[in-house]
Design a protein around this motif. Structure first.
Motif, PDB file in Angstrom:
ATOM      1  N   MET A   1      44.658  33.423  45.228  1.00  0.00           N
ATOM      2  CA  MET A   1      45.133  33.608  43.843  1.00  0.00           C
ATOM      3  C   MET A   1      46.536  34.205  43.882  1.00  0.00           C
ATOM      4  O   MET A   1      46.706  35.382  44.146  1.00  0.00           O
ATOM      5  N   SER A   2      47.504  33.372  43.673  1.00  0.00           N
ATOM      6  CA  SER A   2      48.856  33.897  43.821  1.00  0.00           C
ATOM      7  C   SER A   2      49.481  34.329  42.495  1.00  0.00           C
ATOM      8  O   SER A   2      50.606  34.777  42.449  1.00  0.00           O
ATOM      9  N   GLU A   3      48.716  34.203  41.404  1.00  0.00           N
ATOM     10  CA  GLU A   3      49.241  34.676  40.122  1.00  0.00           C
ATOM     11  C   GLU A   3      48.163  35.457  39.385  1.00  0.00           C
ATOM     12  O   GLU A   3      46.980  35.112  39.470  1.00  0.00           O
ATOM     13  N   PHE A   4      48.584  36.476  38.644  1.00  0.00           N
ATOM     14  CA  PHE A   4      47.600  37.275  37.912  1.00  0.00           C
ATOM     15  C   PHE A   4      46.846  36.422  36.896  1.00  0.00           C
ATOM     16  O   PHE A   4      45.667  36.653  36.638  1.00  0.00           O
ATOM     17  N   SER A   5      47.534  35.420  36.328  1.00  0.00           N
ATOM     18  CA  SER A   5      46.882  34.619  35.281  1.00  0.00           C
ATOM     19  C   SER A   5      45.682  33.837  35.833  1.00  0.00           C
ATOM     20  O   SER A   5      44.771  33.489  35.090  1.00  0.00           O
ATOM     21  N   ASN A   6      45.659  33.615  37.150  1.00  0.00           N
ATOM     22  CA  ASN A   6      44.527  32.864  37.738  1.00  0.00           C
ATOM     23  C   ASN A   6      43.222  33.666  37.792  1.00  0.00           C
ATOM     24  O   ASN A   6      42.169  33.103  38.046  1.00  0.00           O
ATOM     25  N   PHE A   7      43.326  34.982  37.613  1.00  0.00           N
ATOM     26  CA  PHE A   7      42.102  35.792  37.695  1.00  0.00           C
ATOM     27  C   PHE A   7      41.246  35.666  36.435  1.00  0.00           C
ATOM     28  O   PHE A   7      40.099  36.109  36.417  1.00  0.00           O
ATOM     29  N   GLY A   8      41.830  35.133  35.370  1.00  0.00           N
ATOM     30  CA  GLY A   8      41.079  35.026  34.111  1.00  0.00           C
ATOM     31  C   GLY A   8      40.907  36.367  33.420  1.00  0.00           C
ATOM     32  O   GLY A   8      39.925  36.595  32.712  1.00  0.00           O
ATOM     33  N   PHE A   9      41.854  37.257  33.641  1.00  0.00           N
ATOM     34  CA  PHE A   9      41.789  38.588  33.025  1.00  0.00           C
ATOM     35  C   PHE A   9      41.854  38.495  31.499  1.00  0.00           C
ATOM     36  O   PHE A   9      42.498  37.575  30.949  1.00  0.00           O
ATOM     37  N   ALA A  10      41.263  39.476  30.841  1.00  0.00           N
ATOM     38  CA  ALA A  10      41.380  39.593  29.383  1.00  0.00           C
ATOM     39  C   ALA A  10      42.859  39.710  29.015  1.00  0.00           C
ATOM     40  O   ALA A  10      43.650  40.287  29.779  1.00  0.00           O
ATOM     41  N   GLU A  11      43.193  39.189  27.846  1.00  0.00           N
ATOM     42  CA  GLU A  11      44.601  39.121  27.423  1.00  0.00           C
ATOM     43  C   GLU A  11      45.292  40.489  27.467  1.00  0.00           C
ATOM     44  O   GLU A  11      46.407  40.632  27.972  1.00  0.00           O
ATOM     45  N   PRO A  25      50.173  39.183  42.352  1.00  0.00           N
ATOM     46  CA  PRO A  25      49.281  40.144  43.005  1.00  0.00           C
ATOM     47  C   PRO A  25      49.688  40.355  44.468  1.00  0.00           C
ATOM     48  O   PRO A  25      50.161  39.423  45.118  1.00  0.00           O
ATOM     49  N   THR A  26      49.518  41.574  44.938  1.00  0.00           N
ATOM     50  CA  THR A  26      49.801  41.865  46.351  1.00  0.00           C
ATOM     51  C   THR A  26      48.664  41.270  47.196  1.00  0.00           C
ATOM     52  O   THR A  26      47.602  40.922  46.651  1.00  0.00           O
ATOM     53  N   PRO A  27      48.846  41.166  48.523  1.00  0.00           N
ATOM     54  CA  PRO A  27      47.774  40.591  49.349  1.00  0.00           C
ATOM     55  C   PRO A  27      46.411  41.273  49.161  1.00  0.00           C
ATOM     56  O   PRO A  27      45.391  40.582  49.038  1.00  0.00           O
ATOM     57  N   ILE A  28      46.398  42.584  49.058  1.00  0.00           N
ATOM     58  CA  ILE A  28      45.086  43.250  48.922  1.00  0.00           C
ATOM     59  C   ILE A  28      44.481  42.925  47.549  1.00  0.00           C
ATOM     60  O   ILE A  28      43.259  42.799  47.407  1.00  0.00           O
ATOM     61  N   GLN A  29      45.329  42.747  46.557  1.00  0.00           N
ATOM     62  CA  GLN A  29      44.825  42.373  45.226  1.00  0.00           C
ATOM     63  C   GLN A  29      44.304  40.939  45.242  1.00  0.00           C
ATOM     64  O   GLN A  29      43.255  40.651  44.658  1.00  0.00           O
ATOM     65  N   GLN A  30      45.020  40.075  45.935  1.00  0.00           N
ATOM     66  CA  GLN A  30      44.564  38.673  46.008  1.00  0.00           C
ATOM     67  C   GLN A  30      43.183  38.574  46.664  1.00  0.00           C
ATOM     68  O   GLN A  30      42.352  37.783  46.252  1.00  0.00           O
ATOM     69  N   LYS A  31      42.984  39.428  47.682  1.00  0.00           N
ATOM     70  CA  LYS A  31      41.712  39.337  48.410  1.00  0.00           C
ATOM     71  C   LYS A  31      40.582  40.094  47.722  1.00  0.00           C
ATOM     72  O   LYS A  31      39.420  39.722  47.850  1.00  0.00           O
ATOM     73  N   SER A  32      40.911  41.187  47.036  1.00  0.00           N
ATOM     74  CA  SER A  32      39.848  42.051  46.496  1.00  0.00           C
ATOM     75  C   SER A  32      39.402  41.677  45.088  1.00  0.00           C
ATOM     76  O   SER A  32      38.226  41.829  44.744  1.00  0.00           O
ATOM     77  N   ILE A  33      40.346  41.253  44.261  1.00  0.00           N
ATOM     78  CA  ILE A  33      40.015  41.090  42.838  1.00  0.00           C
ATOM     79  C   ILE A  33      38.934  40.031  42.599  1.00  0.00           C
ATOM     80  O   ILE A  33      37.950  40.320  41.896  1.00  0.00           O
ATOM     81  N   PRO A  34      39.021  38.831  43.224  1.00  0.00           N
ATOM     82  CA  PRO A  34      37.961  37.842  42.927  1.00  0.00           C
ATOM     83  C   PRO A  34      36.546  38.335  43.250  1.00  0.00           C
ATOM     84  O   PRO A  34      35.665  38.262  42.380  1.00  0.00           O
ATOM     85  N   PRO A  35      36.266  38.876  44.454  1.00  0.00           N
ATOM     86  CA  PRO A  35      34.893  39.340  44.695  1.00  0.00           C
ATOM     87  C   PRO A  35      34.493  40.516  43.799  1.00  0.00           C
ATOM     88  O   PRO A  35      33.327  40.628  43.396  1.00  0.00           O
ATOM     89  N   LEU A  36      35.464  41.371  43.459  1.00  0.00           N
ATOM     90  CA  LEU A  36      35.115  42.500  42.583  1.00  0.00           C
ATOM     91  C   LEU A  36      34.777  42.000  41.175  1.00  0.00           C
ATOM     92  O   LEU A  36      33.880  42.534  40.514  1.00  0.00           O
ATOM     93  N   LEU A  37      35.464  40.960  40.729  1.00  0.00           N
ATOM     94  CA  LEU A  37      35.144  40.390  39.409  1.00  0.00           C
ATOM     95  C   LEU A  37      33.739  39.787  39.409  1.00  0.00           C
ATOM     96  O   LEU A  37      33.061  39.771  38.393  1.00  0.00           O
ATOM     97  N   GLU A  38      33.311  39.336  40.584  1.00  0.00           N
ATOM     98  CA  GLU A  38      31.941  38.781  40.695  1.00  0.00           C
ATOM     99  C   GLU A  38      30.893  39.882  40.791  1.00  0.00           C
ATOM    100  O   GLU A  38      29.703  39.606  40.866  1.00  0.00           O
ATOM    101  N   VAL A 206      31.761  42.557  50.830  1.00  0.00           N
ATOM    102  CA  VAL A 206      32.853  41.697  51.287  1.00  0.00           C
ATOM    103  C   VAL A 206      33.828  42.624  51.991  1.00  0.00           C
ATOM    104  O   VAL A 206      34.076  43.738  51.526  1.00  0.00           O
ATOM    105  N   GLN A 207      34.384  42.195  53.111  1.00  0.00           N
ATOM    106  CA  GLN A 207      35.367  43.032  53.797  1.00  0.00           C
ATOM    107  C   GLN A 207      36.744  42.408  53.705  1.00  0.00           C
ATOM    108  O   GLN A 207      36.916  41.229  54.023  1.00  0.00           O
ATOM    109  N   VAL A 208      37.706  43.186  53.247  1.00  0.00           N
ATOM    110  CA  VAL A 208      39.073  42.668  53.133  1.00  0.00           C
ATOM    111  C   VAL A 208      40.037  43.663  53.783  1.00  0.00           C
ATOM    112  O   VAL A 208      39.744  44.856  53.881  1.00  0.00           O
ATOM    113  N   ALA A 209      41.154  43.154  54.229  1.00  0.00           N
ATOM    114  CA  ALA A 209      42.146  44.035  54.853  1.00  0.00           C
ATOM    115  C   ALA A 209      43.534  43.516  54.523  1.00  0.00           C
ATOM    116  O   ALA A 209      43.738  42.311  54.394  1.00  0.00           O
ATOM    117  N   ALA A 210      44.452  44.438  54.376  1.00  0.00           N
ATOM    118  CA  ALA A 210      45.841  44.028  54.167  1.00  0.00           C
ATOM    119  C   ALA A 210      46.749  45.138  54.624  1.00  0.00           C
ATOM    120  O   ALA A 210      46.499  46.319  54.354  1.00  0.00           O
TER     121      ALA A 210
END
Ligand code: AMP
Length: 441
Positions: A1-11, A25-38, A206-210
């Motif tokens: 996910m290279s853009e914040f808009s791809n996360f489907g965040f509330a407006e 999003p920074t690398p750690i945000q790209q890796k962490s946000i999708p699984p955390l949203l799930e 899920v394990q992520v690292a950056a």
């Protein structure tokens, strides 16, 4: 996910991120946000400076935006545990900024502040509590807060919380949380104890690292200078002048050491402030803000007070004492060369600290000592103190949270002598050479 808009965040969340000036999003945000949203549990290996705060705050804020509900009296929907008051405050500042378009209550619960306003805030119920473990336990014991409806818990800087002896307090706090919850843990390093902690509290994480976005190690010019203990203060004063130091953090191993260095710098005409666990919260906030806005160019700090803090434009990190763990060295020097800037890290080592320097060289795979310098005396490691033994797992006793908070950075015993190593001249060396026997990367 290279853009914040791809996360489907509330407006309202997306527009807050834009207002912060974040483009991607920074690398750690790209890796962490999708699984955390799930709703997954997650263990993240990342240091401060990587954007990890947004990585764990944004998904929960998204949930709060999409599933708004009052937290209920004395309850909180999200709990973030942090090792230091400064880090807790910094997290809360970020959470408020990201939640600026939402009607959320965020409260900081830390020691060193009057408990009454915290009790009052908790009584109404809050969306996010950012706390240090000790004070939160006090409130829990007094019935001022209940964690039985908390949906998400974050353990930030887990390795430092462990180092500070907070593990028993964390265990007690976790036993007050509902079984059905989301658990997130961030740690800069992943020692055995942290892996065990994750196994204990996280479910199928899920394990992520950056790495840090500023890649500190590569950008930092690292130097080591042989200075006998008794000459360190004078050397520091000269170096601050010679190097035209603009903004510097001087690290000492102990609280007394920090005060002593600060006094000596002031006596030599420098504007300096000390920050460590024995200072009141007001003193700590004052010192940090004077340093941040440039009124105070030198901050003298212990590891406990300074880790995790993000301050721009620190030109020099000076290790007045060699840290007792090599990981602490990495954290210390990571205070400079932030946000893509260059930085200089200088370490003063007494001959009795050579073995500690060698530990650092092994960890970072960079030679800092002049060729041929070995541990003194005659190649032996300096005598390890109780604290050092506990850190290397040799001590049967772990510090209790209380004792660790009181004594976490107490004076460390010094080595047996303070000669210069093998009579060599001023031993300065910059980065580049790999030490013999170094780990391959
Ligand atoms: P942290 O690691 O959470 O302490 O963040 C370090 C710094 O990075 C803070 O000043 C944040 O405001 C900033 N930051 C976080 N996420 C981003 C992003 N996606 N783009 C730019 N800066 C960011």
């Amino acid at each position: 996910m290279s853009e914040f808009s791809n996360f489907g965040f509330a407006e309202q969340l997306l527009s807050a991120v834009v207002s912060e000036g974040y483009e991607n999003p920074t690398p750690i945000q790209q890796k962490s946000i999708p699984p955390l949203l799930e709703g997954r549990d997650l263990i993240g290996i990342a240091q401060t400076g990587t954007g990890k705060t947004a990585a764990f705050i944004l998904p929960m804020l998204d949930k709060m935006a999409k599933q708004p509900r009052p937290p209920g009296a004395k309850r909180c929907r999200m709990l973030v545990l942090a090792p230091t008051r400064e880090l807790a405050s910094q997290i809360a500042v970020n959470a408020r900024a990201y939640g600026r378009n939402m009607r959320l209550r965020t409260t900081v619960v830390v020691g060193g502040m009057k408990p009454r306003p915290q009790i009052k805030a908790l009584a109404q119920g809050v969306d996010i509590v950012v706390a240090t473990p000790g004070r939160l336990e006090d409130h829990l014991a007094a019935g001022a807060v209940s964690l039985d409806h908390t949906e998400v818990v974050v353990l930030d800087e887990a390795d430092q919380m462990f180092d500070l002896g907070f593990l028993p307090a964390i265990r007690r706090l976790m036993s007050n949380l509902p079984k059905k919850r989301q658990t997130v843990m961030f740690s800069a390093t992943m020692p055995r104890q942290i892996i065990e902690l994750a196994q204990e509290f996280l479910q199928n994480p899920v394990q992520v690292a950056a790495g840090p976005t500023s890649k500190p190690i590569e950008k930092i010019e690292q130097r080591a200078i042989a200075v006998p203990f008794h000459e360190k203060s004078e050397k520091l004063a000269n170096l601050l002048i010679d190097e035209k130091v603009e903004r510097s953090i001087v690290f000492t191993r102990t609280k007394h050491g920090a005060d002593r260095v600060c006094r000596k710098l002031e006596a030599a005409g420098f504007a300096a402030a000390a920050i460590h666990g024995d200072k009141t919260q007001v003193q700590r906030v004052r010192a940090l803000s004077a340093f941040r806005d440039g009124r105070m160019p030198i901050l003298v700090a212990t590891d406990i007070a300074a880790r995790g803090i993000h301050i721009e434009n620190v030109s020099h990190v000076i290790n007045f004492d060699v840290p007792v763990t090599p990981e602490a060295y990495v954290h210390r020097i990571g205070r400079t060369a932030r946000a893509g800037k260059e930085g200089i890290a200088i370490t003063f080592y007494d001959p009795a600290e050579v073995a500690l320097m060698q530990d650092i060289e092994r960890l970072i795979s960079v030679s800092l000592l002049p060729e041929g310098v070995r541990g003194v005396p005659s190649g032996k490691s300096p005598k390890r103190t109780k604290f050092q033994k506990a850190k290397s797992g040799q001590s049967p006793r772990r510090p209790s949270s209380h004792r660790a908070r009181q004594k976490g950075d107490k004076e460390q015993a010094r080595g047996p002598n303070s000669r210069s190593p093998n009579g060599r001249p001023a031993n300065e060396r910059s980065r580049g050479r790999r030490p013999k026997n170094s780990r391959s990367k």
